[in-house]
Design a protein around this motif. Structure first.
Motif, short mmCIF file in Angstrom:
data_model
loop_
_atom_site.label_atom_id
_atom_site.label_comp_id
_atom_site.label_asym_id
_atom_site.label_seq_id
_atom_site.Cartn_x
_atom_site.Cartn_y
_atom_site.Cartn_z
N LYS A 55 -19.16 -24.87 17.34
CA LYS A 55 -19.97 -25.40 16.46
C LYS A 55 -21.18 -26.50 16.53
O LYS A 55 -21.99 -26.75 15.91
CB LYS A 55 -19.15 -26.38 15.55
CG LYS A 55 -18.13 -25.55 14.48
CD LYS A 55 -17.25 -26.61 13.96
CE LYS A 55 -18.15 -27.29 12.74
NZ LYS A 55 -17.79 -26.85 11.43
N SER A 106 -14.53 -26.44 9.02
CA SER A 106 -15.36 -25.41 8.38
C SER A 106 -15.80 -24.47 9.40
O SER A 106 -16.48 -25.13 10.41
CB SER A 106 -16.10 -25.84 7.26
OG SER A 106 -17.10 -26.79 7.85
N ASN A 111 -18.74 -23.48 10.24
CA ASN A 111 -20.15 -23.16 10.33
C ASN A 111 -20.68 -24.02 11.39
O ASN A 111 -19.95 -24.90 12.12
CB ASN A 111 -20.66 -23.83 9.15
CG ASN A 111 -20.16 -25.07 8.76
OD1 ASN A 111 -19.07 -25.17 8.28
ND2 ASN A 111 -20.76 -26.24 9.18
N SER A 163 -20.95 -25.22 4.75
CA SER A 163 -19.67 -24.47 4.88
C SER A 163 -19.70 -23.09 4.58
O SER A 163 -20.36 -22.74 3.21
CB SER A 163 -18.54 -25.50 4.11
OG SER A 163 -18.50 -26.66 4.91
N GLU A 217 -14.23 -28.33 0.33
CA GLU A 217 -13.17 -28.72 1.34
C GLU A 217 -12.15 -29.46 0.62
O GLU A 217 -12.11 -29.95 -0.45
CB GLU A 217 -13.69 -29.65 2.60
CG GLU A 217 -14.28 -28.78 3.50
CD GLU A 217 -15.71 -28.91 3.58
OE1 GLU A 217 -16.43 -28.93 2.57
OE2 GLU A 217 -16.41 -28.22 4.50
MG MG Z 1 -17.68 -29.04 7.55
#
Ligand code: MG
Ligand code: TXA
Length: 314
Positions: free
Chosen positions: A54, A142, A144, A150, A179
């Motif tokens: 990430k 998430s 991404n 996300s 989320e």
């Molecule tokens: Mg996130």
């Protein structure tokens, strides 16, 4: 770069994805909120790869995903309020923050060294099957790159993380696109993050109102984190030499009682960081010198944490 595989949701796809996760690789998968970037929640080495993939400039505690309430209760201190909320909303888009159980096998990096853990039981059938196939909790933020939106489809995941993760399970569109709602239950219920489940519904089940997190809570949060993962000892960073009364937390080719990564690998160093900070406390190290760590890739996140740990405190 690795070639990122896409898995279908037939039994073969789930089996291969689960074995990759068990072997410490990263696999993204759909939940009912957003796609998560999964790693074995009991392995610091696997979880370190999440932060690398990430490109996060700092470590933050992650949510661990479980198959059912019974398995959650093996890892965290269960309570009456947790039981009520779980009975009403799990599986579903609710995350609970609860004290870690003594001897919990969750990797220290998942909780960023905190004595509490964020846990949830996702409702998405593909997430359910994957967790069952892995046979243990999956840590997943998430899926991404840091700072990006996300993902709610496998194509979004590929657009952001292709070449950085082992695979993605393509389970179509995620439902909520928001989320999970996060509720802390340590000192009376507190809303830590609004999300896919309405606060009013949670309050109705608890029969009382939930405290909203205030700015004061937000400001005190880094301090709480600091006091929980910072060693008791005084830390000196970028130490090229060590004096006799210091304990060296090494990095690279140096002789040290604890070495984050003798071969100078930043992912390995990230994996060892929180466990070694705890170890320094157990050793009662009162003066700690830390080898220089290059400020690139995961080194930025490591230096961020070490700098906070080294900051003066009362
Ligand atoms: Mg996130
Ligand atoms: O919907 C979701 O929750 C998605 C999907 C993939 O399940 N997951 C997700 O995970 O958003 P993550 O790891 O990005 O969420 C982390 C959030 C952060 O806001 C973090 O501060 C909070 O959970 N958190 C985690 N552990 C915590 C703890 N011990 N105390 C307080 N907050 C915690």
């Amino acid at each position: 770069m690795v070639e990122t595989q896409t898995f279908s949701i037939d039994d073969d796809g789930i089996t291969v994805a689960a074995s990759l996760l068990r072997s410490g690789a990263l696999v993204a998968f759909p939940t009912e909120t957003v796609y998560g970037l999964g790693a074995d929640a009991c392995s610091d080495a696997a979880v370190a790869k999440i932060f690398e993939a990430k490109n996060r400039p700092h470590f933050n505690p992650l949510i661990s995903h479980f198959a059912d309430v019974a398995s959650v209760a093996n890892y965290v201190e269960w309570s009456d309020e947790a039981e009520k909320l779980a009975a009403a909303f799990w599986p579903g888009p609710l995350t609970l923050v609860l004290p870690l159980r003594a001897g919990s096998r969750l990797a220290p990096l998942v909780t960023a060294g905190l004595p509490t853990a964020a846990v949830r039981v996702p409702a998405h059938p593909v997430a359910q099957r994957l967790i069952h196939a892995v046979g243990g909790p999956i840590a997943a933020p998430s899926a991404n790159p840091s700072g990006k939106v996300s993902p709610t489809t496998a194509a979004h995941v590929m657009a952001g993380l292709s070449g950085r993760i082992a695979g993605v399970v393509d389970g179509g569109s995620s439902g909520v696109g928001l989320e999970s709602t996060i509720v802390g239950l340590e000192n009376g219920p507190i809303l830590l993050r609004p999300g896919g489940l309405e606060v009013e519904q949670i309050e109705q089940i608890l029969g009382k109102s939930i405290r909203m997190r205030t700015d004061t809570d937000k400001i005190s949060a880094p301090g709480q984190i600091l006091s929980h993962y910072a060693p008791q000892g005084v830390m000196r960073l970028n130490a090229d030499e060590v004096s006799e009364d210091e304990t060296l937390l090494g990095f690279g080719d140096v002789a040290a009682p604890l070495n984050l990564s003798p071969k100078g690998d930043l992912v390995e160093a990230a994996a060892n960081l929180f466990a070694m900070l705890h170890r320094l406390n157990e050793m009662n190290a009162m003066k700690i010198a830390v080898s220089p760590i290059p400020n690139i890739g995961l080194g930025r996140a490591i230096n961020d944490r070490l700098t906070r740990a080294a900051a003066p405190r009362d």
